[in-house]
Each structure stands twice: as structure tokens, then as C-alpha cells.
Motif scaffolding. Sequence first.
Motif, PDB file in Angstrom:
ATOM      1  N   MET A   1     -31.700  16.514 -12.501  1.00 33.41           N
ATOM      2  CA  MET A   1     -30.409  16.071 -11.995  1.00 33.41           C
ATOM      3  C   MET A   1     -29.830  17.130 -11.067  1.00 33.41           C
ATOM      4  O   MET A   1     -30.069  18.331 -11.236  1.00 33.41           O
ATOM      5  CB  MET A   1     -29.430  15.802 -13.134  1.00 33.41           C
ATOM      6  N   ALA A   2     -29.078  16.672 -10.086  1.00 29.81           N
ATOM      7  CA  ALA A   2     -28.441  17.595  -9.139  1.00 29.81           C
ATOM      8  C   ALA A   2     -27.137  16.981  -8.671  1.00 29.81           C
ATOM      9  O   ALA A   2     -26.912  15.781  -8.790  1.00 29.81           O
ATOM     10  CB  ALA A   2     -29.353  17.865  -7.949  1.00 29.81           C
ATOM     11  N   PHE A   3     -26.255  17.806  -8.138  1.00 21.87           N
ATOM     12  CA  PHE A   3     -24.966  17.309  -7.677  1.00 21.87           C
ATOM     13  C   PHE A   3     -25.119  16.445  -6.425  1.00 21.87           C
ATOM     14  O   PHE A   3     -24.360  15.520  -6.207  1.00 21.87           O
ATOM     15  CB  PHE A   3     -24.015  18.478  -7.389  1.00 21.87           C
ATOM     16  N   SER A   4     -26.071  16.740  -5.597  1.00 25.40           N
ATOM     17  CA  SER A   4     -26.280  15.972  -4.370  1.00 25.40           C
ATOM     18  C   SER A   4     -27.768  15.730  -4.214  1.00 25.40           C
ATOM     19  O   SER A   4     -28.505  16.598  -3.752  1.00 25.40           O
ATOM     20  CB  SER A   4     -25.723  16.710  -3.153  1.00 25.40           C
ATOM     21  N   THR A   5     -28.195  14.554  -4.652  1.00 26.04           N
ATOM     22  CA  THR A   5     -29.618  14.225  -4.579  1.00 26.04           C
ATOM     23  C   THR A   5     -29.941  13.327  -3.394  1.00 26.04           C
ATOM     24  O   THR A   5     -31.094  13.121  -3.072  1.00 26.04           O
ATOM     25  CB  THR A   5     -30.063  13.506  -5.858  1.00 26.04           C
ATOM     26  N   TRP A   6     -28.936  12.800  -2.753  1.00 25.75           N
ATOM     27  CA  TRP A   6     -29.164  11.804  -1.701  1.00 25.75           C
ATOM     28  C   TRP A   6     -27.979  11.792  -0.764  1.00 25.75           C
ATOM     29  O   TRP A   6     -26.838  11.939  -1.185  1.00 25.75           O
ATOM     30  CB  TRP A   6     -29.346  10.426  -2.338  1.00 25.75           C
ATOM     31  N   MET A   7     -28.254  11.679   0.504  1.00 27.80           N
ATOM     32  CA  MET A   7     -27.187  11.582   1.493  1.00 27.80           C
ATOM     33  C   MET A   7     -27.358  10.285   2.258  1.00 27.80           C
ATOM     34  O   MET A   7     -28.477   9.874   2.575  1.00 27.80           O
ATOM     35  CB  MET A   7     -27.225  12.769   2.461  1.00 27.80           C
ATOM     36  N   PRO A   8     -26.265   9.588   2.572  1.00 26.73           N
ATOM     37  CA  PRO A   8     -26.374   8.279   3.230  1.00 26.73           C
ATOM     38  C   PRO A   8     -26.890   8.387   4.659  1.00 26.73           C
ATOM     39  O   PRO A   8     -26.652   9.366   5.354  1.00 26.73           O
ATOM     40  CB  PRO A   8     -24.929   7.758   3.197  1.00 26.73           C
ATOM     41  N   THR A   9     -27.597   7.367   5.074  1.00 23.92           N
ATOM     42  CA  THR A   9     -28.006   7.221   6.464  1.00 23.92           C
ATOM     43  C   THR A   9     -27.503   5.878   6.960  1.00 23.92           C
ATOM     44  O   THR A   9     -27.036   5.038   6.177  1.00 23.92           O
ATOM     45  CB  THR A   9     -29.535   7.271   6.604  1.00 23.92           C
ATOM     46  N   LYS A  10     -27.605   5.632   8.238  1.00 28.58           N
ATOM     47  CA  LYS A  10     -27.098   4.379   8.803  1.00 28.58           C
ATOM     48  C   LYS A  10     -27.801   3.170   8.186  1.00 28.58           C
ATOM     49  O   LYS A  10     -27.209   2.099   8.056  1.00 28.58           O
ATOM     50  CB  LYS A  10     -27.290   4.380  10.323  1.00 28.58           C
ATOM     51  N   GLU A  11     -29.076   3.342   7.808  1.00 27.82           N
ATOM     52  CA  GLU A  11     -29.817   2.218   7.248  1.00 27.82           C
ATOM     53  C   GLU A  11     -29.262   1.776   5.894  1.00 27.82           C
ATOM     54  O   GLU A  11     -29.520   0.668   5.445  1.00 27.82           O
ATOM     55  CB  GLU A  11     -31.299   2.595   7.074  1.00 27.82           C
ATOM     56  N   ASP A  12     -28.511   2.663   5.243  1.00 26.67           N
ATOM     57  CA  ASP A  12     -28.000   2.343   3.902  1.00 26.67           C
ATOM     58  C   ASP A  12     -26.678   1.594   3.948  1.00 26.67           C
ATOM     59  O   ASP A  12     -26.177   1.152   2.911  1.00 26.67           O
ATOM     60  CB  ASP A  12     -27.835   3.617   3.079  1.00 26.67           C
ATOM     61  N   TYR A  13     -26.065   1.470   5.114  1.00 25.22           N
ATOM     62  CA  TYR A  13     -24.774   0.789   5.196  1.00 25.22           C
ATOM     63  C   TYR A  13     -24.966  -0.689   5.468  1.00 25.22           C
ATOM     64  O   TYR A  13     -25.894  -1.106   6.110  1.00 25.22           O
ATOM     65  CB  TYR A  13     -23.912   1.410   6.302  1.00 25.22           C
TER      66      TYR A  13
ATOM     67  N   ILE B   1     -25.257  -2.890 -10.289  1.00 26.46           N
ATOM     68  CA  ILE B   1     -26.254  -3.800 -10.847  1.00 26.46           C
ATOM     69  C   ILE B   1     -27.528  -3.069 -11.266  1.00 26.46           C
ATOM     70  O   ILE B   1     -28.147  -3.402 -12.280  1.00 26.46           O
ATOM     71  CB  ILE B   1     -26.555  -4.931  -9.829  1.00 26.46           C
ATOM     72  N   HIS B   2     -27.931  -2.023 -10.525  1.00 24.59           N
ATOM     73  CA  HIS B   2     -29.144  -1.270 -10.873  1.00 24.59           C
ATOM     74  C   HIS B   2     -28.962  -0.524 -12.198  1.00 24.59           C
ATOM     75  O   HIS B   2     -29.842  -0.558 -13.070  1.00 24.59           O
ATOM     76  CB  HIS B   2     -29.480  -0.255  -9.776  1.00 24.59           C
ATOM     77  N   ILE B   3     -27.820   0.139 -12.338  1.00 19.48           N
ATOM     78  CA  ILE B   3     -27.551   0.895 -13.559  1.00 19.48           C
ATOM     79  C   ILE B   3     -27.399  -0.049 -14.743  1.00 19.48           C
ATOM     80  O   ILE B   3     -27.883   0.229 -15.847  1.00 19.48           O
ATOM     81  CB  ILE B   3     -26.302   1.772 -13.374  1.00 19.48           C
ATOM     82  N   ALA B   4     -26.724  -1.175 -14.537  1.00 19.51           N
ATOM     83  CA  ALA B   4     -26.532  -2.140 -15.623  1.00 19.51           C
ATOM     84  C   ALA B   4     -27.866  -2.627 -16.166  1.00 19.51           C
ATOM     85  O   ALA B   4     -28.052  -2.737 -17.392  1.00 19.51           O
ATOM     86  CB  ALA B   4     -25.700  -3.319 -15.125  1.00 19.51           C
ATOM     87  N   GLU B   5     -28.824  -2.905 -15.279  1.00 16.19           N
ATOM     88  CA  GLU B   5     -30.113  -3.420 -15.739  1.00 16.19           C
ATOM     89  C   GLU B   5     -30.857  -2.389 -16.581  1.00 16.19           C
ATOM     90  O   GLU B   5     -31.430  -2.717 -17.625  1.00 16.19           O
ATOM     91  CB  GLU B   5     -30.973  -3.840 -14.547  1.00 16.19           C
TER      92      GLU B   5
ATOM     93  N   ASN C   1     -26.345   3.275  -5.193  1.00 14.49           N
ATOM     94  CA  ASN C   1     -27.570   2.652  -4.686  1.00 14.49           C
ATOM     95  C   ASN C   1     -28.744   3.032  -5.573  1.00 14.49           C
ATOM     96  O   ASN C   1     -28.697   3.990  -6.361  1.00 14.49           O
ATOM     97  CB  ASN C   1     -27.825   3.075  -3.238  1.00 14.49           C
ATOM     98  N   ILE C   2     -29.831   2.294  -5.454  1.00 18.59           N
ATOM     99  CA  ILE C   2     -30.941   2.442  -6.396  1.00 18.59           C
ATOM    100  C   ILE C   2     -31.553   3.836  -6.366  1.00 18.59           C
ATOM    101  O   ILE C   2     -32.006   4.362  -7.383  1.00 18.59           O
ATOM    102  CB  ILE C   2     -32.012   1.359  -6.126  1.00 18.59           C
ATOM    103  N   THR C   3     -31.539   4.483  -5.188  1.00 15.78           N
ATOM    104  CA  THR C   3     -32.105   5.830  -5.098  1.00 15.78           C
ATOM    105  C   THR C   3     -31.291   6.827  -5.903  1.00 15.78           C
ATOM    106  O   THR C   3     -31.834   7.697  -6.590  1.00 15.78           O
ATOM    107  CB  THR C   3     -32.170   6.277  -3.627  1.00 15.78           C
ATOM    108  N   ALA C   4     -29.958   6.709  -5.827  1.00 17.31           N
ATOM    109  CA  ALA C   4     -29.097   7.640  -6.556  1.00 17.31           C
ATOM    110  C   ALA C   4     -29.006   7.287  -8.030  1.00 17.31           C
ATOM    111  O   ALA C   4     -28.902   8.178  -8.888  1.00 17.31           O
ATOM    112  CB  ALA C   4     -27.702   7.633  -5.929  1.00 17.31           C
ATOM    113  N   ALA C   5     -29.066   5.985  -8.361  1.00 16.31           N
ATOM    114  CA  ALA C   5     -28.837   5.551  -9.740  1.00 16.31           C
ATOM    115  C   ALA C   5     -29.889   6.092 -10.704  1.00 16.31           C
ATOM    116  O   ALA C   5     -29.582   6.383 -11.866  1.00 16.31           O
ATOM    117  CB  ALA C   5     -28.807   4.022  -9.809  1.00 16.31           C
ATOM    118  N   VAL C   6     -31.129   6.245 -10.245  1.00 10.58           N
ATOM    119  CA  VAL C   6     -32.190   6.681 -11.161  1.00 10.58           C
ATOM    120  C   VAL C   6     -31.961   8.110 -11.650  1.00 10.58           C
ATOM    121  O   VAL C   6     -32.494   8.502 -12.692  1.00 10.58           O
ATOM    122  CB  VAL C   6     -33.578   6.582 -10.487  1.00 10.58           C
TER     123      VAL C   6
END
Length: 552
Positions: A540-552, A456-460, A149-154
Motif C-alpha cells: 500500500m502507498a499514499f499515491s499509487t496511481w495518478m489520473p490521465t486523460k484516458e481515465d476521465y 462498484i469494484h470495491i463493493a464486489e 477506479n479499478i486500478t486504485a481500488a485493488v
Amino acid sequence: MSRIQANALSLPAAMPSVVTVGIVFGIIWVSLKVLSVGRRAPGLPPGPPTVPVLGNLHLMPKERPHLQFEKWAREYGPIYSLMLGTRTMIVLSSDTAVKDVLTTRSGIYSDRPDMFIGQKIASGGLRLVVMRYGDNWRMIHKMVHNILNITAAVTYLPYQDLENKIMLKGFLDTPADFLNHIRRFSYSLSTQMIFGYRCRDINDPKLHQLFINFERWGELSGSSSAQLADLYPIMQKLPKFMAPNVRYAERLYQTEKQHYVGHWMKAKQGLDVGTGMPCFCNDIYRAQKTQGFSDDAAGYISGSLLEAGSDTTSSTLYGFILAILIWPEVQRKAQDEIDRVVGPDRLPVIDDYAKMPYLRQCIKESLRWMPTVVLGVPHAAVKDDSYMGYNIPKGATVINNVWAIHMDPKRSPDPRRFDPERFAGDDTTLYQSAMGDTKKRDTFVFGAGRRLCQGIHIAERSLFLAMSRLLWGFEFSPTAGYAYDIEDLVGSITVQPAKYPAVIKPRSREKAAIMADAARDCNALLDPDTGEWKQIPDGMAFSTWMPTKEDY
């Protein structure tokens, strides 16, 4: 002898004629059933005339099928059908049809058709891009969404920046090898993001193995024998010595599995002992511990991401360079914009993205003009449906006719001309465009609905950094006397231009020095013996973001 006795005695003599009649009727019934195979059922979308048993199979071209699919779209309209043996294929050839069917009704069309050779035999049922819809696919889909997802891809921008600068040095040193430098860039970027380690050399055997294996898998999956096994399922029950390509598919699977699982196990071991870098495999490993899937499955999850990240990006860049050789005015205009925004003393950076509308138009036009997946990846209907008054039966294969949509002259006038200005005024990202107004959508190469490519985010970002920096630093010219052919595409499921030469020179000594210095600074961040990062890049970090229900 009485009449009754005579009739009784004559009954046995009449029995054979009854059996004969039954056999004849049975033969007729079977014959009619066989002859009905390949026939277009009432209510289906129109399509080319069929013949018994084969349907339209005899009309399927062996080379450049996208051109025939485009021709049928002009003849039969935005939705047409092909009868391929026992299977019905529905072809969607307009932006509206793809939106209405594959996106709006994605719950019905998120499945993939059975691929006996390509998926079950040659991929062990594990290849993500053609995996059937179900609990296993949904679990992987959620996990990949968390990763891409865009938050993790950056957070992976340091990997993109480093590999891009190393690619520029390759263009400086051996410009004739520019395709291999592009492939090493996209492959090493992918191995870093997915597995946490790099590819240093354009001659790395694993680099070439990826592209060779994927090309072989694509050719096998699209071969006549593979299609026949899907269209006439009885062939799947043939003994191996009689079944075409089954043994080859099994060998290809073992070779490919060794490659992908080898990558996975190396990354997994690094994470276990604390030497691994931030990468997608960290998330896959965490999911494996909770979901319990095998190392083979984990290898193919990560391997599928490696395929997608390596092949599409490199093919698009290769197509873009071909375009600017043929349309040099595009190169000049893009360079004028880059020079105006960036100047001569530094490389473009990701923060320049918003200031370069023409370069962003070049990205969109590259994906439109040279779509790497010309016929999309097939979907399958999970239940009966209808569209535009036509029936779409359960189990039908549904095709996103990417080439026909991109080359529709009503949508893109003079479609084989590379013209970035057709996207003038479009300031959407690729993802925003895919989710927005279908009439303004820039490209359909990333798929549709729940099967939209999540990279798609990383590709761009990768395409922006590569195109902007290559044009900032180099002048691209055609090789004298070489006849460039924009229609000469190679590949199968994915395509790219056939190999071509180019004259590539730095635009100035000063820019060559800046690019060489940038590569030298990158190498200072790497271990001289292993070529890997000495330490985790800042931010950079091993875990920068954790999923929430809004992301599914």
C-alpha cells in the motif's frame, strides 16, 4: 343638458363595472392556472388519472412505494408519467428504457432534481449523491474516479481482508449480534479506506450515529412535507415557524456535519503530522489544496462515500443471509463449490474469485433480489427531450424504477425466488455487466450513466470475501417457529429486510479454530491500545496511481 354632457357625466358611473369585469376575468385566469397544476400535458407518457392541483400526489403510497411503482409499470408500460403538483415525474421501468435514456443520453440526465429540505437545508447543499450537476459536481466526480477506479481500488485489499476476518471472529463470539457485526465490518472498512482509521467495537457511538443519521435523513427527504416543499416551491418561502420540518432539518444538518467534518479533520490532521494511513482523504486533501473547497465540503465528500460504502454492503449481506435461511439449497450448493475450490484448511481469498462461478452468481442474485435502492436516486432532465414518441420536459424528475426492472417476470422468471442459477454462464464483473448488453445487465442498483456508483469494484470484492468466508466457516439455519417475511423491508431511500433472528454455528471445530487464528493474526498487526495498524500494510502507498486523460 346636451346628450354629450349627459354621456360624459354618466361615464364615471360605468367605471366600476369595467373594473369588476377585469377582476372577474383575473380571478378566472388565476383559477384556470391553478386548476391546470397537476394536469398531464399533451405528449407526456401515460399514467394514472390526475386531479386538479394535486395531480397524482394523492395516489402516492406512504409505505412500500416500490410496490405501487411496479404495479403502475405493469399497467402503463416501460415509460410512464406521474404529475406531482407542479413537477413532472418520468418513470423508466425497463432495462432498455434506462439504457436508452439515462446511459446513452447521460449528458441530458446527469442532473438531480431540487431537494429543498433534503439537500439545501438538511445537507447544506453538500451531499454528493443528490448534488446538482455542474462544475462542482464534475470536479468531485473526477476526484472520486481517481480514488475508486479499478486500478486504485485493488490497493485497499489489506483493509478488506483484515476487517472481514475480524467480522468472522464476531460471528464466532456473539452470533446473535450478526447484523451489528456486518455493519461494523462495512463501516470500519469504509472508515479505513476513506479516513485511514478503524472502528473496533460494534457498540461504537459513531457507528450507530452513521446509520441513525442516514436513516433520519432518508426519512426526512422522503417525507410528505419535504416533497410538498419541492412540488409547491412557494412553501419554501414560509417563515421557519410555519415551514414543516425545516427546524428539524437544520438540527439534523448540524449533527451530521459535526460527524462528517469531525472524521475529515481527524484524517487531515493525521496526514499533516505524518501519522495518517493511506486513504481517500489523502486525495481529497490534495484536491482541496488546488481547488480551495472548504472543510465542510471535504467532510461531506468523504461522508457521502462513507454512507455509500457502509449502508449498501451491509444491507446486501443482510439480505443474502435471509435468502439462504429460506432457500437452504442455495447455501448447500455454494458451500459445495467453496469446499471443492478452497478445501477445509484455509479461508477463501480474492484469487479464488474466478474459480467460484456459483458464488459470483449469488452476489448478482443478492443485488437483484434485494436491491437496496428500490427506486434508484432520481435524475433530472436539463433540456427538453423525447423518447418512444413521448415528451420529457426540461426539469422533469426521471426515476430508475429498479424494483420493477428486477422483478419483471419476463426478465427474471419467478422473480421473488432467490435463484442464483438465473445468472449461470455470466462471468462478467458487476462493472462489466453495467457497461455491457443491457438485456444481460445483472443489477440496476448501482445507477446508470454518469451517475453510476463508482464504488462498484470495491463493493464486489467486499461481497465476495464476506459471502465466501461466511459460507466456508458457518452453517446458517432458521430460528424455529419464526415466520420470515421477505417482503418486510425497512428504510426509505435505501432499504433492507426488517430485523430477523438466525441460528449461526461453525461448520466444524477446525474451521472455528482457523477463523479465530486468522483474527488473532490480524490483531497482531494492530496497536493493542488504539486498535489501529502498527504500520502501513505491504503493497500500500499514499499515491499509487495518478489520473490521465484516458481515465476521465
